[in-house]
Design an enzyme around this catalytic site. Sequence first.
Site, short mmCIF file in Angstrom:
data_model
loop_
_atom_site.label_atom_id
_atom_site.label_comp_id
_atom_site.label_asym_id
_atom_site.label_seq_id
_atom_site.Cartn_x
_atom_site.Cartn_y
_atom_site.Cartn_z
N THR A 50 -18.49 83.78 -110.97
CA THR A 50 -16.91 83.48 -111.53
C THR A 50 -17.18 83.58 -113.06
O THR A 50 -18.51 83.47 -113.71
CB THR A 50 -16.61 82.15 -111.33
OG1 THR A 50 -17.61 81.15 -111.72
CG2 THR A 50 -16.48 81.83 -110.06
N ASP A 55 -11.83 80.23 -116.04
CA ASP A 55 -12.05 79.69 -117.39
C ASP A 55 -12.52 78.25 -117.14
O ASP A 55 -11.37 77.40 -116.62
CB ASP A 55 -10.95 79.86 -118.11
CG ASP A 55 -11.02 79.29 -119.81
OD1 ASP A 55 -12.12 78.39 -119.80
OD2 ASP A 55 -10.26 79.38 -120.58
N ASN A 94 -23.18 77.39 -115.33
CA ASN A 94 -23.97 78.06 -116.44
C ASN A 94 -23.20 78.37 -117.64
O ASN A 94 -23.55 78.56 -118.62
CB ASN A 94 -24.62 79.26 -115.73
CG ASN A 94 -25.09 80.12 -116.85
OD1 ASN A 94 -25.88 79.94 -117.43
ND2 ASN A 94 -24.16 81.34 -117.01
N SER A 111 -28.54 73.42 -118.81
CA SER A 111 -28.71 72.48 -120.16
C SER A 111 -29.61 73.23 -121.09
O SER A 111 -29.22 74.58 -121.31
CB SER A 111 -29.16 71.06 -119.97
OG SER A 111 -29.04 70.23 -121.21
N TYR A 132 -22.91 70.69 -130.22
CA TYR A 132 -23.57 71.58 -129.00
C TYR A 132 -24.33 70.17 -128.39
O TYR A 132 -24.58 70.05 -126.97
CB TYR A 132 -24.27 72.68 -129.16
CG TYR A 132 -24.94 73.33 -128.22
CD1 TYR A 132 -24.21 74.18 -127.34
CD2 TYR A 132 -26.38 73.37 -127.92
CE1 TYR A 132 -24.60 74.70 -126.42
CE2 TYR A 132 -26.89 74.08 -126.96
CZ TYR A 132 -26.12 74.59 -126.22
OH TYR A 132 -26.66 75.49 -125.24
N LYS A 171 -24.49 68.58 -124.40
CA LYS A 171 -25.56 68.44 -123.64
C LYS A 171 -26.13 67.37 -123.25
O LYS A 171 -26.64 67.14 -122.11
CB LYS A 171 -26.42 69.81 -123.98
CG LYS A 171 -26.01 70.92 -124.34
CD LYS A 171 -25.36 71.53 -122.79
CE LYS A 171 -25.52 73.21 -122.82
NZ LYS A 171 -25.09 73.71 -121.43
N THR A 231 -31.04 85.66 -124.82
CA THR A 231 -29.90 86.10 -123.85
C THR A 231 -28.64 86.57 -124.55
O THR A 231 -27.70 86.99 -123.78
CB THR A 231 -29.54 84.82 -123.04
OG1 THR A 231 -29.26 83.84 -124.03
CG2 THR A 231 -30.97 84.33 -122.12
#
Length: 274
Positions: free
Chosen positions: A31, A55, A82, A133, A147, A151, A182
């Site tokens: 997704t 979303d 993710n 995480s 952020y 988390k 990444t």
Amino acid sequence: MNTWFITGTSTGFGRLLTEQLLDRGDRVAATLRRPESLDDLAQQYGDQLWVGRLDVTDSTQVRQVVDAAFVALGTIDVVVNNAGYGVFASVEEASDEQIRRVIDTNLVGSINVIRAAMPHLRAQKGGRILQISTAGGQTTYPNFGYYHASKWGIEGFCQTVAAEVAPFGIALTIIEPGATPTGFGNSLDSAPIMPEYEDTPAGDVRRALAAGAFPLPNDPAKIAGAMIDLVESGATPLRLQLGPDTYRDVRASLVARLAEHEAAEAVAFSVASA
């Protein structure tokens, strides 16, 4: 062969997981907000890959897409949260919209995916949840306060959920990758800089990041592979640190917190009722 449901599969760990799983013969419900990003994999793997537009900040869409994936694929063995969003700004610099987005994506979005999947996992009497995480779920760095809020929040939620759903044969593991190339760092949202923060730790971190002074010591493909290996092994740790930087940073944070905790023993007990 397992069947996986993964959010945020356009890039990063989500894309790598999808590629590795398809290559080994597993089925994947992938997704993402832009399904066309996976057209190459859909053409190559056919019915092995189910793609849904999602979303995670849209709670209604989360329920609809999760339900549709279970209907289309039957049993889903592993759900991977993710999808993520990061804002790089000091406490005063971030906008209201940026703060809402980071909380809505990383915290509320992840919560809603788990809530939507839970009735299906209970009905099939088992399954795995992997919550992505970061080291920043147990440590903190200047300019990442919002952020971290998301988390640390999702880790507390997941630790609670893990205990609640264990009787149903459902295991939950919080995955904490370290600094990894990444592309996530390049996608960090930012805010107008306030000069008042230039000579503070926030300014130091901003300059170091701009200078490329932060190493990225981890291999993203190996991290994706380690998540797959975890599921294959049957081990169900509550947390899994992936990366030497994560291991060191989390350990240092825990040691410091424990020392501070122990130093407060006398005052903690001093307020007990007689």
